[in-house]
Every structure is written in structure tokens, then in C-alpha cells.
Scaffold this motif. Structure first.
Motif, PDB file in Angstrom:
ATOM      1  N   TYR A  13       0.874  -1.113   0.306  1.00 49.17           N
ATOM      2  CA  TYR A  13       0.277   0.485   0.588  1.00 49.17           C
ATOM      3  C   TYR A  13       1.123   1.006   0.194  1.00 49.17           C
ATOM      4  O   TYR A  13       2.191   1.305   0.583  1.00 49.17           O
ATOM      5  CB  TYR A  13      -0.411  -0.137   0.983  1.00 49.17           C
ATOM      6  CG  TYR A  13      -2.288  -0.709   1.268  1.00 49.17           C
ATOM      7  CD1 TYR A  13      -3.155  -1.196   1.061  1.00 49.17           C
ATOM      8  CD2 TYR A  13      -2.205  -2.213   2.091  1.00 49.17           C
ATOM      9  CE1 TYR A  13      -4.617  -1.556   0.639  1.00 49.17           C
ATOM     10  CE2 TYR A  13      -2.749  -3.573   2.148  1.00 49.17           C
ATOM     11  CZ  TYR A  13      -3.999  -2.577   1.148  1.00 49.17           C
ATOM     12  OH  TYR A  13      -5.296  -3.452   1.209  1.00 49.17           O
ATOM     13  N   LEU A  15       0.714   5.136   1.917  1.00 49.32           N
ATOM     14  CA  LEU A  15       0.412   5.807   2.167  1.00 49.32           C
ATOM     15  C   LEU A  15       1.222   6.968   2.270  1.00 49.32           C
ATOM     16  O   LEU A  15       1.664   7.579   1.166  1.00 49.32           O
ATOM     17  CB  LEU A  15       1.710   5.594   3.591  1.00 49.32           C
ATOM     18  CG  LEU A  15       1.348   4.050   4.302  1.00 49.32           C
ATOM     19  CD1 LEU A  15       1.982   3.866   5.370  1.00 49.32           C
ATOM     20  CD2 LEU A  15      -0.147   3.727   4.178  1.00 49.32           C
ATOM     21  N   VAL A  26       3.734   0.459   2.834  1.00 51.20           N
ATOM     22  CA  VAL A  26       3.804  -0.914   3.993  1.00 51.20           C
ATOM     23  C   VAL A  26       3.842  -1.774   2.835  1.00 51.20           C
ATOM     24  O   VAL A  26       2.728  -2.042   2.348  1.00 51.20           O
ATOM     25  CB  VAL A  26       2.577  -0.689   4.446  1.00 51.20           C
ATOM     26  CG1 VAL A  26       1.002   0.564   3.686  1.00 51.20           C
ATOM     27  CG2 VAL A  26       2.100  -1.682   5.708  1.00 51.20           C
ATOM     28  N   ALA A  28       2.169  -4.924   2.895  1.00 56.84           N
ATOM     29  CA  ALA A  28       0.853  -6.361   3.911  1.00 56.84           C
ATOM     30  C   ALA A  28       0.766  -6.722   3.604  1.00 56.84           C
ATOM     31  O   ALA A  28       1.255  -8.028   4.284  1.00 56.84           O
ATOM     32  CB  ALA A  28       0.144  -5.375   3.376  1.00 56.84           C
ATOM     33  N   GLU A  47      -0.441 -11.247  14.539  1.00 60.84           N
ATOM     34  CA  GLU A  47      -0.758 -10.004  15.606  1.00 60.84           C
ATOM     35  C   GLU A  47      -1.695  -9.551  14.870  1.00 60.84           C
ATOM     36  O   GLU A  47      -1.446  -9.259  12.991  1.00 60.84           O
ATOM     37  CB  GLU A  47       0.182  -9.458  15.463  1.00 60.84           C
ATOM     38  CG  GLU A  47       0.902 -10.364  17.020  1.00 60.84           C
ATOM     39  CD  GLU A  47       2.234  -9.745  17.582  1.00 60.84           C
ATOM     40  OE1 GLU A  47       2.404  -9.479  18.446  1.00 60.84           O
ATOM     41  OE2 GLU A  47       3.203  -9.698  16.461  1.00 60.84           O
ATOM     42  N   SER A  48      -1.796  -7.899  14.772  1.00 54.85           N
ATOM     43  CA  SER A  48      -2.213  -6.789  14.197  1.00 54.85           C
ATOM     44  C   SER A  48      -1.815  -6.500  13.027  1.00 54.85           C
ATOM     45  O   SER A  48      -0.477  -5.769  13.807  1.00 54.85           O
ATOM     46  CB  SER A  48      -2.980  -5.617  15.725  1.00 54.85           C
ATOM     47  OG  SER A  48      -3.774  -4.889  14.512  1.00 54.85           O
ATOM     48  N   GLY A  49      -1.807  -6.091  12.534  1.00 54.21           N
ATOM     49  CA  GLY A  49      -1.116  -5.457  11.246  1.00 54.21           C
ATOM     50  C   GLY A  49      -0.025  -6.579  10.630  1.00 54.21           C
ATOM     51  O   GLY A  49       0.549  -6.199   9.963  1.00 54.21           O
ATOM     52  N   SER A  50      -0.650  -7.832  10.501  1.00 51.82           N
ATOM     53  CA  SER A  50      -0.019  -8.639  10.216  1.00 51.82           C
ATOM     54  C   SER A  50      -0.067  -8.850   8.535  1.00 51.82           C
ATOM     55  O   SER A  50       0.242  -9.612   7.498  1.00 51.82           O
ATOM     56  CB  SER A  50       0.467 -10.142  11.105  1.00 51.82           C
ATOM     57  OG  SER A  50      -0.653 -10.154  11.415  1.00 51.82           O
ATOM     58  N   GLY A  51      -1.064  -8.768   8.314  1.00 47.81           N
ATOM     59  CA  GLY A  51      -1.938  -9.024   7.010  1.00 47.81           C
ATOM     60  C   GLY A  51      -2.507  -9.842   6.675  1.00 47.81           C
ATOM     61  O   GLY A  51      -3.093 -10.051   5.590  1.00 47.81           O
ATOM     62  N   LYS A  52      -3.317 -10.572   7.604  1.00 47.13           N
ATOM     63  CA  LYS A  52      -3.963 -11.006   7.472  1.00 47.13           C
ATOM     64  C   LYS A  52      -5.562 -10.775   6.673  1.00 47.13           C
ATOM     65  O   LYS A  52      -6.188 -11.464   5.578  1.00 47.13           O
ATOM     66  CB  LYS A  52      -5.002 -12.054   8.560  1.00 47.13           C
ATOM     67  CG  LYS A  52      -3.785 -12.067   9.538  1.00 47.13           C
ATOM     68  CD  LYS A  52      -3.877 -12.488  11.649  1.00 47.13           C
ATOM     69  CE  LYS A  52      -4.797 -11.554  12.030  1.00 47.13           C
ATOM     70  NZ  LYS A  52      -4.227 -10.597  12.206  1.00 47.13           N
ATOM     71  N   SER A  53      -6.047  -9.593   7.314  1.00 44.78           N
ATOM     72  CA  SER A  53      -7.330  -9.049   6.290  1.00 44.78           C
ATOM     73  C   SER A  53      -6.576  -8.806   4.945  1.00 44.78           C
ATOM     74  O   SER A  53      -7.901  -9.233   3.762  1.00 44.78           O
ATOM     75  CB  SER A  53      -8.136  -8.151   7.014  1.00 44.78           C
ATOM     76  OG  SER A  53      -8.057  -8.390   8.800  1.00 44.78           O
ATOM     77  N   THR A  54      -5.976  -8.159   4.629  1.00 45.90           N
ATOM     78  CA  THR A  54      -5.446  -8.392   3.090  1.00 45.90           C
ATOM     79  C   THR A  54      -5.388  -9.260   2.517  1.00 45.90           C
ATOM     80  O   THR A  54      -5.700  -8.756   1.141  1.00 45.90           O
ATOM     81  CB  THR A  54      -4.285  -7.570   2.586  1.00 45.90           C
ATOM     82  OG1 THR A  54      -3.575  -6.605   3.782  1.00 45.90           O
ATOM     83  CG2 THR A  54      -3.789  -6.828   1.921  1.00 45.90           C
ATOM     84  N   GLU A  63      -9.448  -6.136  -2.945  1.00 44.64           N
ATOM     85  CA  GLU A  63      -7.979  -5.817  -2.794  1.00 44.64           C
ATOM     86  C   GLU A  63      -7.465  -7.025  -4.322  1.00 44.64           C
ATOM     87  O   GLU A  63      -7.581  -8.317  -4.524  1.00 44.64           O
ATOM     88  CB  GLU A  63      -7.126  -5.828  -1.870  1.00 44.64           C
ATOM     89  CG  GLU A  63      -7.309  -5.292  -0.227  1.00 44.64           C
ATOM     90  CD  GLU A  63      -7.271  -3.619  -1.279  1.00 44.64           C
ATOM     91  OE1 GLU A  63      -7.082  -2.789  -1.815  1.00 44.64           O
ATOM     92  OE2 GLU A  63      -7.859  -2.949   0.225  1.00 44.64           O
TER      93      GLU A  63
HETATM   94  N1  LIG Z   1      -6.201  -0.088   2.784  1.00 37.51           N
HETATM   95  C1  LIG Z   1      -5.169   0.387   2.837  1.00 37.51           C
HETATM   96  N2  LIG Z   1      -4.376   1.447   3.194  1.00 37.51           N
HETATM   97  C2  LIG Z   1      -3.124   1.536   3.169  1.00 37.51           C
HETATM   98  N3  LIG Z   1      -3.247   0.613   4.049  1.00 37.51           N
HETATM   99  C3  LIG Z   1      -3.406  -0.709   5.061  1.00 37.51           C
HETATM  100  C4  LIG Z   1      -5.145  -0.784   4.211  1.00 37.51           C
HETATM  101  N4  LIG Z   1      -5.009  -1.714   4.441  1.00 37.51           N
HETATM  102  C5  LIG Z   1      -4.187  -1.825   5.861  1.00 37.51           C
HETATM  103  N5  LIG Z   1      -2.988  -1.787   6.014  1.00 37.51           N
HETATM  104  C6  LIG Z   1      -1.882  -2.167   5.901  1.00 37.51           C
HETATM  105  O1  LIG Z   1      -1.460  -3.012   5.494  1.00 37.51           O
HETATM  106  C7  LIG Z   1      -1.220  -3.738   6.925  1.00 37.51           C
HETATM  107  C8  LIG Z   1      -0.920  -4.951   6.953  1.00 37.51           C
HETATM  108  O2  LIG Z   1      -3.127  -4.812   7.481  1.00 37.51           O
HETATM  109  P1  LIG Z   1      -3.814  -5.921   7.798  1.00 37.51           P
HETATM  110  O3  LIG Z   1      -4.241  -6.739   6.654  1.00 37.51           O
HETATM  111  O4  LIG Z   1      -4.950  -5.321   8.114  1.00 37.51           O
HETATM  112  O5  LIG Z   1      -3.629  -6.753   9.070  1.00 37.51           O
HETATM  113  P2  LIG Z   1      -4.161  -7.822   9.907  1.00 37.51           P
HETATM  114  O6  LIG Z   1      -5.647  -8.259   9.098  1.00 37.51           O
HETATM  115  O7  LIG Z   1      -3.218  -8.644  10.183  1.00 37.51           O
HETATM  116  O8  LIG Z   1      -4.490  -7.136  11.119  1.00 37.51           O
HETATM  117  C9  LIG Z   1      -0.184  -2.895   8.127  1.00 37.51           C
HETATM  118  O9  LIG Z   1       0.197  -2.002   8.502  1.00 37.51           O
HETATM  119  C10 LIG Z   1      -2.191  -2.856   8.133  1.00 37.51           C
HETATM  120  O10 LIG Z   1      -1.860  -0.414   7.857  1.00 37.51           O
END
Ligand SMILES: Nc1ncnc2c1ncn2[C@@H]1O[C@H](COP(=O)(O)OP(=O)(O)O)[C@@H](O)[C@H]1O
Ligand SMILES: [Mg+2]
Length: 271
Positions: A13, A15, A26, A28, A47-54, A63
Motif C-alpha cells: 500500500y 501511504l 507498507v 502488507a 498479530e494485528s497488522g500482520s496482513g491477515k485481512s489484506t 483488493e
Molecule cells: N487500505 C489500506 N491502505 C494502507 N495501508 C493498509 C490498508 N489496509 C491495510 N493496510 C496496512 O497493511 C498492513 C496489514 O493490514 P491488515 O491486513 O489489516 O492486517 P491484520 O488483518 O493482520 O490486522 C497494516 O500495516 C495496515 O496498516
């Protein structure tokens, strides 16, 4: 052939939107490959921010990956025509964490659950009503609940409704992204039990995404630990949980309450 196969997925991503300065990035998801077989629940923990949701969003087509391929039922999702994709998306559903924002507050539960059904099946009004009622009963609610609105339900009940909607199109795979994380602990266990029952009844596969190793352990058959956009550790047998070695896995383990350590996925929690 695996139900789902990810090949070398990358997503970065950008920023901020400064014109003057070099934009920060970043990473992701760095380079993730994985396979998920039919009828299996793969726990994706990190952990939070590890890229799971992405990663989940990339599978769902919410995405676009910078690189890599998503194969579902032997087809590359990013290489399909829209008609083919619509057919295939029927087999791929999702339940998110925020159960309230996942539903339109102005619609009745009947309309909410019927919506995905209408996309794929031509039913008479009576057939559709029966289908919604049956789905409500399947997820542990009452047929009469179909006349109510989302605000009339608790978080746990509404997540049951989101699950009913997810299974309405008889999918093969459901992505559960922190689907129980916002619920209180007892309700979490009830929803986990419901998910486990539905998996058996409908031969479902799950990608169970969570920061909570305890919940992941409860429902999963296999485990992937994610850290900083990469899968750092795999477990093909949940009985081996205590053998996790990576520092991130150990950190996640340390937040698991002692009585549940080493519990197999089929073991019921006792409170
Ligand atoms: N739309 C976005 N724009 C910019 N950065 C993003 C976006 N979505 C996620 N990120 C970044 O990508 C990284 C992984 O996010 P995410 O996949 O949500 O992690 P998790 O689900 O494991 O908490 C994080 O650093 C988050 O801030
Ligand atoms: Mg997330």
C-alpha cells in the motif's frame, strides 16, 4: 486439486498523498503461498497488522494483489470473465467482524438473508420465505425473526444472521475474518460451536482469520502463523500446537489461557 491455492501473493500500500515528498509504502503481504483443501478449516493467526485481512480481501476480490495468483476450484480468479466470476463467487462467502455494519439497518432479516439467494436462484415468494426460515433455524434462531430488523438483535444473534446469509448460496469456502472477535467470550464459544456444526453438515471449508490463537485452535484443522506480511510457521496437526517455535507463535501462545493449551480442534471448551 486444492479448493483454494494462493501463489506468491504480494500487496503493497502507498501511504499518504504528499506531492512533494516520496510516498511511504507498507508491504502488507510480502510473498504468501498456501493451499486449502475441501472440508478443512485453515486457521490464519497473527498479530494485528500482520496482513491477515489484506490476504482475505485479495481472495475475495476486494483488493487486487500486485503480484501472484488466486486459484479457486481450479480457476484463476483474476483471469475470469465477469459471468464466470459471478458463478464462482457463489461458492466463496465471507463473515466479517463488525456484524452491524455488514447488514443494511433498513432491511428486514428476511430481505438481508434472501439477497444472496436472489442473485443465484429463481424462487417463488413462498419458496424464498421457507428458505429464509430454514436458514434461521439452521443457525439457531426462530423463523419469526425474519420479520425483525438488525437493531432488534444482540451482536451474537446478528452474527448468526450473517452466517445464515453466508451459507444461503451453499458455498464451498467461507472466509471468517475476526468473525467472533467482537463478541463476549461465552457467545464466542456458541458461535464457534455453530461454525463447527455447519462445517460438518455442509462439508464447508473455512479460512478462519483471527489474532486469537485459542479460538483458532478450537476450530481449525491446520494452522498458518502470519507475521509482517509473511507466513512464518505452519502446523498440519493442531495436536502439535505446543511445538510452535517462531517467536511470534510463542507470543501468541503466551496469551492463551493455560487450561486450553494443547486442546485438539474437536475438544469442547469448558467454562
Ligand atoms: N487500505 C489500506 N491502505 C494502507 N495501508 C493498509 C490498508 N489496509 C491495510 N493496510 C496496512 O497493511 C498492513 C496489514 O493490514 P491488515 O491486513 O489489516 O492486517 P491484520 O488483518 O493482520 O490486522 C497494516 O500495516 C495496515 O496498516
Ligand atoms: Mg484484520
Amino acid at each position: 486439486m486444492s479448493l483454494l491455492e494462493l501463489k506468491d501473493i504480494k500487496k503493497t500500500y502507498l501511504l499518504g498523498n504528499s506531492v512533494w515528498m516520496k510516498r511511504k509504502t507498507v508491504e502488507a503481504v510480502k510473498s504468501v503461498s498456501l493451499t486449502l483443501e475441501e472440508g478443512v478449516c485453515l486457521g490464519l493467526v497473527g498479530e494485528s497488522g500482520s496482513g491477515k485481512s489484506t490476504l482475505g480481501k485479495i481472495i475475495l476480490g476486494l483488493e487486487k494483489p500486485d503480484q501472484g495468483e488466486v486459484w479457486f476450484q481450479g480457476k484463476n480468479l483474476y483471469g475470469l470473465k465477469s459471468k464466470e466470476l459471478k458463478e464462482l463467487r457463489r461458492d466463496l462467502q465471507v463473515v466479517f467482524q463488525d456484524c452491524y455494519s455488514a447488514v443494511n439497518p433498513r432491511l428486514t432479516i428476511r430481505e438481508i438473508i434472501a439477497e444472496p439467494v436472489r442473485n443465484y436462484e429463481k424462487l417463488t415468494t413462498a419458496q424464498e420465505k421457507k428458505k429464509v426460515q430454514d436458514l434461521l433455524v439452521t443457525v439457531g434462531l426462530c423463523p419469526e425473526d425474519m420479520y425483525k430488523y438488525p437493531h432488534q438483535f444482540s451482536g451474537g444473534q446478528l452474527q448468526r444472521i450473517n452466517i445464515a446469509r453466508a451459507i444461503a448460496s451453499k458455498p464451498k469456502l467461507i472466509i471468517l475474518d475476526e468473525a467472533i472477535s467482537a463478541l463476549d467470550v461465552l457467545v464466542q464459544v456458541q458461535i464457534l460451536n455453530l461454525l463447527a456444526d455447519l462445517k460438518e453438515a455442509f462439508q464447508l471449508s473455512y479460512l478462519f482469520i483471527s489474532h486469537d490463537l485459542q479460538a483458532v485452535n478450537y476450530i481449525s484443522d491446520r494452522l498458518a502463523v502470519m507475521s509482517s506480511g509473511e507466513i512464518v510457521e505452519w502446523l498440519d496437526d493442531m495436536e502439535q500446537l505446543e511445538r510452535l517455535e517462531h517467536p511470534v507463535s510463542k507470543k501468541l501462545m503466551s496469551s492463551v489461557l493455560p487450561p486450553y493449551l494443547g486442546l485438539g480442534s474437536g475438544t469442547k471448551m469448558i467454562y
